[in-house]
Design a protein around this motif. Sequence first.
Motif, short mmCIF file in Angstrom:
data_model
loop_
_atom_site.label_atom_id
_atom_site.label_comp_id
_atom_site.label_asym_id
_atom_site.label_seq_id
_atom_site.Cartn_x
_atom_site.Cartn_y
_atom_site.Cartn_z
N HIS A 161 3.34 -1.27 -8.94
CA HIS A 161 4.20 -0.58 -7.88
C HIS A 161 5.69 -0.57 -8.05
CE1 HIS A 161 4.97 -1.08 -3.05
NE2 HIS A 161 5.28 0.31 -3.47
N GLY B 279 2.74 5.49 2.42
CA GLY B 279 2.00 4.77 3.70
C GLY B 279 0.55 4.69 3.35
N TYR C 163 -0.56 2.34 0.55
CA TYR C 163 -0.57 0.93 1.01
C TYR C 163 -1.92 0.69 1.82
CZ TYR C 163 4.25 1.19 -0.34
OH TYR C 163 5.35 1.34 -0.94
N GLY D 134 -4.75 -1.89 1.09
CA GLY D 134 -5.23 -2.72 2.15
C GLY D 134 -6.71 -3.12 2.49
N LEU E 90 -0.40 -9.31 -0.19
CA LEU E 90 -0.07 -8.08 0.22
C LEU E 90 1.54 -7.72 0.43
CD1 LEU E 90 -2.69 -6.64 2.47
CD2 LEU E 90 -2.19 -5.94 0.33
N ALA F 154 2.92 -5.18 -1.99
CA ALA F 154 3.37 -3.67 -1.14
C ALA F 154 4.89 -4.16 -0.74
CB ALA F 154 2.36 -3.50 0.10
N ALA F 155 5.26 -5.10 -0.06
CA ALA F 155 6.56 -5.04 0.45
C ALA F 155 7.91 -5.43 -0.65
CB ALA F 155 6.72 -6.01 1.76
N ALA G 19 5.81 -1.13 5.27
CA ALA G 19 4.84 -1.19 3.85
C ALA G 19 3.77 -2.41 4.22
CB ALA G 19 5.63 -1.29 2.72
N TRP G 20 4.43 -3.50 4.29
CA TRP G 20 3.72 -4.77 4.71
C TRP G 20 2.63 -4.45 5.86
CZ3 TRP G 20 3.21 -8.63 8.30
CH2 TRP G 20 2.26 -9.54 8.08
N ALA H 288 0.15 -1.99 4.91
CA ALA H 288 -1.17 -2.77 4.11
C ALA H 288 -1.81 -3.78 4.93
CB ALA H 288 -0.13 -3.17 2.84
#
Lengths: 619, 135, 303
Positions: A23, A48, A51, A55, A97, A101-102, A131-132, A135
């Motif tokens: 990422h 998005g 993500y 998830g 995550l 992701a974040a 983002a978090w 996800a």
Amino acid sequence: MRDLVKAELLRFRGWALGAFAAHLLVLAFLARVVDLAQQPLLVYRVFGSIYVLAGVLLGLYQMGSYRRPNVWLNLLHRPLAPWRIATSLLGAGLAWLAVAAALPVLLAAAYQSGLTARVVDDRHWLLPLAAWLLAAGGYLAGACCMLGTRKRSAAALVLLVAVALNQASGVWALLVQALALAWLVAMLIVSFKPDLSAPPRAPLATVLLALPLQMAVYLMILLLQFGGQMLWIMQGSHPNNTETPPRGGANETERMSPKQRMLAGLAVSRAAQAPLWREQVALSDVAGIGLDLHAVPVRGALTNAAPTDFDDAGRGVRWTFSHDRMRLAGYRIVGGRAAGTLGVGAANAAFPAPTVAIGGLPGQPKGDRSLIAGNMLYHYVSDSARVLPRIRLPAGEWLLGVTPVGENLAVLSDRALYFFDGRDVVLGEALLAPRQRMPIPGAAGDLRDLDLIELVDGYLVSASFTSYAYMMDGAAPYQALSWVHDDGQVTTVARRALVFDYPAWFRYQAWWPSPALYALRQGALGLFAVPDPLQATHPAPMPRGIKLLAAGLMLVSLLAALWLVRRRALSMPARMGWVLACGAIGLPALASLWLLYPACELAGRRAEGQSALASAAPL
Amino acid sequence: MPRTRGLMLQIATGDARPISKQIVDGVRMKIATAELVPGDQLPSVRGLAQQLTINPNTVAKAYAELTAEGWLESRQGLGLFVATPRQRLSDGERDRRMDEAISAFVHEVAALDYPPERALSRLDRALQVLSRKTA
Amino acid sequence: MADTDYVIETRALTRRYGDKLALDTLDLAIAAGHIHAIVGANGAGKSTLFRILLGFLPPSSGSARILGRDSQRLTPSDRGRIGFVNEEHTLPSWMRVSAVTAMQRHQYPRWNQAAFDEVIGHYHVLPQQKVGQLSRGERAGFNLALTLAQGPELLVLDEPTLGLDVVAKRAFLESLMYSSAAESCTVVYCSHQMEEIERVADNLIILERGRLAHMSAPDEFCGRVTHWIADMPFAGPPPASVPGLLEVQRIDGLHHYLVLDQDEGFAGFLRGAGARTVQSMPVSLDRAVNGFLAKNHAMPVAA
């Protein structure tokens, strides 16, 4: 509990760090090439979705690996309450995550903010959180899908759909995501129990699981209707793709050329000048008035509804609108060095709203641009790098577009059409004064086509309101012709009522399956959202037949529920609750009752009946 | 000081005799053949169970039967020992069992079509293991 | 109520899957102490029974109690008193042995480190090994060590030696029977391996089609089954008329009968049916149980 978290963290360490690296690599590459903070909405949608998908996959995999009967037994058969086990597993997943992701998004934002002159506003610092949350929402929905019986557990995905379609922006959008996340956590915890097939017992748990399930059934109904519509299109008799559209209908009007539309409107006009205008229409060009904005930018929105930056090639500067400063911030296209900020006028004042750059007005130098900000239109002068206010519409209106008509300018807002003298644009730098204002004879959301011709003594404007005639939100379609005099007077010269192309059951297909869930859907999609002025409509009154249809379906579902609850192992208050819910919510509630409670009681009765028969036989 | 004798026992699962019966039979045979002599200490219940990989309760059951029949005696706090031989059965019962054994033997020999003299000499040799004990 | 005398007690326990009955009004009471073996053909309802007892499946009707508690309402601390080992020995494969051990130690308040060390000593398991790297036998031993160290009052083992080699099986049985931790708990042992049951069980429970078919000490059960060989010139009596018939076979012109609960009177029955000679013999546990379980299966009709 700590051990479980640690174990689960360890389990996904490799995958999480790998995802983090990949990422980060992608973002680092993109950050070198483009300004990640000012991408079109689609880019953020793609990210998005990735993500959410990541998830979902993690949730499916993690819970899927535990769901096998023996593993599930081994996991839950320990002196720990199930909710503690659940939070341990989820805690580990959510932590990873955040890393995968974040954290890369945060690092990308830090890079852009610290090492480049690009604009990084407060809103961008929320992107890692977004983002978090996305996800995490996907993760929990995926996890929920794996728990419970297959038929009903996919309903958790409905909350993701709600998040995707919700209209709120900025911090409010995050709040919506957080609420959806909280709901998913609650769903997961009530589902996380030794017996996965067992229906919920407590009333709260029932509501937590049943409502998304009902929404999912409702969504399935809408999708089925959509599928039916596809079949209709394939079959060829759908009003949108028949060779000749239904006569006098909204579709027919939409397919007309501006000239035909104008003539159709004039045909029903009783005005004395109508025959004369018909001749003029035949001879002159009919101008269509378009929009430069298709969505109104909201301050603090996480993403950009419209481009926020424009290049001044002459000066070699790229100007980006900063939501924090409410001014344009510039940097050199070559080299990327900062080139200062730009506000309005000599005072460098703040813009009243996020600005969107469109092309320059007729007669302005080539490098100049117009900037739309709320009710204002500004002139960006490349030569002096100055921004001058040129048009001010009444406060509260949204300036949506500027169209040159002959020598003049037609300026459209969400409420009215304004005409300005084009010569004034180049004569001075002062604010222009409108010569005429024509209120739009309808709602901005309904307005589909706006056409006009220049008359010797004004304009003839045709407005047709057909945008949402195929659904219940839209107005009953019509076309209105107005004559805008040179002296500013506006006269309606024709109003042509159009026919609905679609039968009522079709237009209200989102409503009659369940008026309650329709209201819930509207509420969920509009939660914390500022109403979009471009979507405002004047809905047509609902036909009585549709109300009767909906009431009939609710009654049917109430009666069916009365029959069904007696065949399910339910307590008396639960039975009453379900019957009432089925009556109020309709068929989706009935379906959720069917899906939530297994029919084992029914099998028991049948077996008892059989044994009774068998024992009776020898007599 | 009594010594614990290793008990060289074999048991077989899948046999028609339950395991505890196999232990009883085995210990009786060892005593009959003087492999175990009075005063010898037997392995503990746990020890024998572990040696044979069986449930200790099974061993306990077998030991209980042997003790009841007078083959073994328990000394408080010390363990189980081979008991001094004494008449365990009544004379009548003894005779009845002997008759049974002889009749079973004769039936088998008859089926083998074996000359009685050879059968007798073989039996004589086989019974010498018992006389060794009394010698 | 004498709830405390029984570690497991079911009353008219029934579980239905669609129209199929996995448990059929099962009444089962297992007393505290000893090793109880449960045998039954595949589909006899053993796994369903365990899943219901541990609260992972609701009964269709009837009740199930474990350690005196309704099995559908087990609290976490109840779960701490019940050890469960299944045939897969499902343990998190990505974790190290030491980490799994630490986790169990923290979770189980009555953790008995000595018992763990005692059992794990039978196996070559190193603390730094990943569970996924252990052999099946080592995993089984590790699982048993973990479970025994929890200090359970009731230990349920569902075919724990399935797929283990001879050495591993022996090590497993030894750990189970001679561990000091196992002495204080009731063991319910489910297996298809009669050899193991013969060695291990104090009490034999036979389930058949979701019902309790038999419960006693293994040799007592063995004593109920006898094997008769009869020389009959013609076809034997119709199987339906043979008392206590479990199995009948005709081999080399002789009729072999496996019968339940028949004394010397059965010889009379056979003679009455035309037998010229009749012999009887006891059978092994394996034969007795298999014959018992085969009773209701299709069998070749004596020709």
